[in-house]
Design an enzyme around this catalytic site. Structure first.
Site, mmCIF file in Angstrom:
data_model
loop_
_atom_site.group_PDB
_atom_site.id
_atom_site.type_symbol
_atom_site.label_atom_id
_atom_site.label_comp_id
_atom_site.label_asym_id
_atom_site.label_seq_id
_atom_site.Cartn_x
_atom_site.Cartn_y
_atom_site.Cartn_z
ATOM 1 N NE ARG A 224 -9.254 9.840 -4.806
ATOM 2 C CZ ARG A 224 -9.040 10.357 -5.813
ATOM 3 N NH1 ARG A 224 -8.261 11.602 -6.138
ATOM 4 N NH2 ARG A 224 -9.640 9.834 -6.847
ATOM 5 C CD GLU B 212 -9.651 4.536 -10.155
ATOM 6 O OE1 GLU B 212 -9.370 3.979 -11.144
ATOM 7 O OE2 GLU B 212 -10.200 5.774 -10.260
ATOM 8 C CG ASN C 2 -6.822 7.027 -8.140
ATOM 9 O OD1 ASN C 2 -7.111 6.794 -9.476
ATOM 10 N ND2 ASN C 2 -7.719 7.102 -7.516
ATOM 11 C CB SER D 92 -6.573 15.715 -8.027
ATOM 12 O OG SER D 92 -7.627 15.088 -8.419
ATOM 13 C CE LYS E 248 -8.707 1.871 -13.575
ATOM 14 N NZ LYS E 248 -7.531 2.751 -13.394
ATOM 15 C CE LYS F 18 -12.937 -0.052 -12.700
ATOM 16 N NZ LYS F 18 -12.293 0.000 -11.388
ATOM 17 C CD GLU G 99 -4.975 5.229 -12.706
ATOM 18 O OE1 GLU G 99 -5.807 5.806 -12.004
ATOM 19 O OE2 GLU G 99 -4.991 4.002 -12.787
ATOM 20 N N GLY G 100 -7.895 8.760 -14.623
ATOM 21 C CA GLY G 100 -8.315 10.024 -15.020
ATOM 22 C C GLY G 100 -9.774 10.310 -15.040
ATOM 23 N NE ARG H 34 -13.582 11.236 -6.000
ATOM 24 C CZ ARG H 34 -12.853 10.624 -6.861
ATOM 25 N NH1 ARG H 34 -12.545 11.146 -8.214
ATOM 26 N NH2 ARG H 34 -12.804 9.316 -6.677
#
Length: 474
Positions: free
Chosen positions: A125, A144, A146, A151, A305, A364, A368-369, A450
């Site tokens: 994604r 970024e 992923n 998700s 990253k 950064k 992740e997450g 989002r």
């Protein structure tokens, strides 16, 4: 852009009524999460947080994000096959970041042994924000990409119907009909099903590798159900189960509880806290197997990253995608400024610049997450502390993107109904399948919007900061 839904935004009785309807619609559609109190039981569930109203997204930027997704799929796949590039790019990082170093050790070990896996499945994604330029024109800038456990493809497939319902209830049927169809759960399942088919064993299963704490199970179930609809058997296992019950036969076929596994779909394994000694052992077993890993460890490393920062260097894309002139132009147009903090003159200069002007940058780490990035004063303090130490090489710097905020209501269980100033992040899902050297599938698979209140600098839906949204193209 900011003026969308102005006619209803401050009409309190109308908004309260719409919010009640919206919550019921979300429960009806299955926009669900387990509760924090009982994250591993579905006896009591609640709606996943979402916006009351769809958010405005510039249609040209939306189309640009879709148009570049197949290019990003090609790029991630090319990086995952380029050992020399990964070794060189991550050389400084693996000296100071134990997690990346451990992933890299497994990567080299599996390569030395020789890959048993011949079918490769990528689900990624690519996330963007709309940067408000000096002249106020918005531009699409990548935050970024992923490459593991991306998700909310499931829940976002179901949020659309909720927003349609809300707009209709507000007397906006015309606007409701303009919301674009979106079903990432179908798109992701299509990729998994293709990989399962190419693996070539009708009796083999797809294994979702899941976390110990499974609040977001319904998002995964959406994809799982699409596979069951195709008569593909799905099992859910944790690293612990793989360690205790997993084995390889002489052909390196993977078995769990006596069932052959065709595809391992990771919804876990992306942060250090997912691993103890046993879990690293389990990860190695999975990587050594013939099963199709989504992602294999090389593709997980392609999403770091440090790789993202290296891609922005002049000439890098040309070396990774020779001959793909148009793809490279589309990819490069989405890059924000990215800077290395490697030891040496270039890194020294960037560290000093960011310490002097922290509000222009994001710091950064290789994580992740969501919820890991540093901004403003915090960024300055951390950089001051590590500016002369090799530890700084485990971070990269990126230009801070400054989007145009808009007003919306963020619906969360047990939270007051108040209007918030918000910013949004658009993600495009990509799916590709490669067999040997041949790309057999390369497509975009839907989108995820989002939205979060401006005071929250970092973090996604799972991290409890952002909420699910639907784009309304303007």
């Amino acid at each position: 852009m900011a003026a969308l839904w102005e006619d209803v935004l401050y009409n309190e009785p109308v908004i309260r009524e719409a919010a009640l309807l919206a919550v019921d619609a979300a429960l009806l559609e299955g926009v669900l999460m387990r509760t924090e109190e009982e994250p591993n039981a579905s006896d009591v569930v609640n709606y996943a947080p979402f916006t009351l109203l769809p958010s405005a997204v510039p249609s040209a930027l939306f189309e640009q994000a879709y148009a570049v997704q197949q290019d990003f799929n090609l790029l991630v796949d090319a990086i995952s096959q380029n050992k020399e590039f990964l070794e060189r790019t991550l050389a400084s990082t693996i000296k100071v970041d134990d997690f990346t170093a451990q992933l890299f050790r497994i990567y080299t070990q599996v390569l030395e042994e020789g890959l048993a896996q011949s079918v490769f499945l990528g689900i990624n994604r690519s996330d963007y924000m709309f940067d408000r330029g000096v002249d106020g024109t918005p531009a699409l800038k990548q935050i970024e990409i992923n490459t593991i456990a991306a998700s909310f493809g499931g829940l976002t497939s179901r949020t659309l119907a909720v927003h349609r319902q809300v707009l209709k209830a507000l007397g906006k049927s015309e606007e409701a009909s303009r919301l674009l169809p979106n079903s990432p759960s179908k798109g992701l399942a299509l990729g998994i099903a293709k990989a399962w088919e190419l693996y070539g064993s009708q009796s083999a299963v797809v294994m979702f590798l899941v976390e110990e704490v499974q609040r977001n199970i319904f998002d995964q179930r959406c994809v799982e159900n699409e596979l069951w609809n195709r008569n593909i058997r799905v099992i859910r296992k944790r690293f612990r189960d793989v360690f205790e019950k997993g084995s390889l036969d002489d052909a390196r076929r993977l078995y769990i509880d006596g069932q052959e596994v065709a595809v391992v779909y990771y919804r876990e394994g992306y942060v250090p806290k997912n691993y103890d000694l046993q879990n690293w052992e389990a990860r190695l077993l999975l990587e050594r197997s013939r099963a199709v890993k989504c992602p294999d460890i090389a593709t997980q490393l392609a999403g770091t990253k440090k790789v993202q920062q290296e891609l922005s260097r002049p000439g890098t894309l040309e070396r990774l995608l020779p001959g793909h002139v148009e793809s490279i132009a589309r990819i490069r147009a989405t890059f924000a400024g990215l800077y290395s903090l490697d030891l040496g003159e270039e890194g020294d200069k960037m560290a000093a610049t960011a310490i002097a002007d922290p509000d222009w940058f994001v710091l950064k780490p290789q994580r992740e997450g969501g919820g890991n990035n540093l901004y403003g004063e915090e960024l300055r303090q951390v950089l001051e502390k590590i500016k002369d130490s090799p530890e700084r090489t485990s971070y990269i710097l990126m230009d801070k993107i400054k989007p145009q905020p808009s007003k919306n209501y963020l619906l969360r269980a047990h939270s007051p109904l108040t209007v918030s100033e918000c910013i949004s992040e658009l993600g495009i899902f990509g799916v590709y399948v490669r067999q040997g050297k041949e790309m057999v599938m390369n497509k975009s698979a839907g989108h995820l919007l989002r939205t979060k209140a401006v005071e929250h600098a970092d973090g996604g839906v799972a991290a409890g900061v952002a909420v699910l949204d639907t784009p309304y193209l303007v």
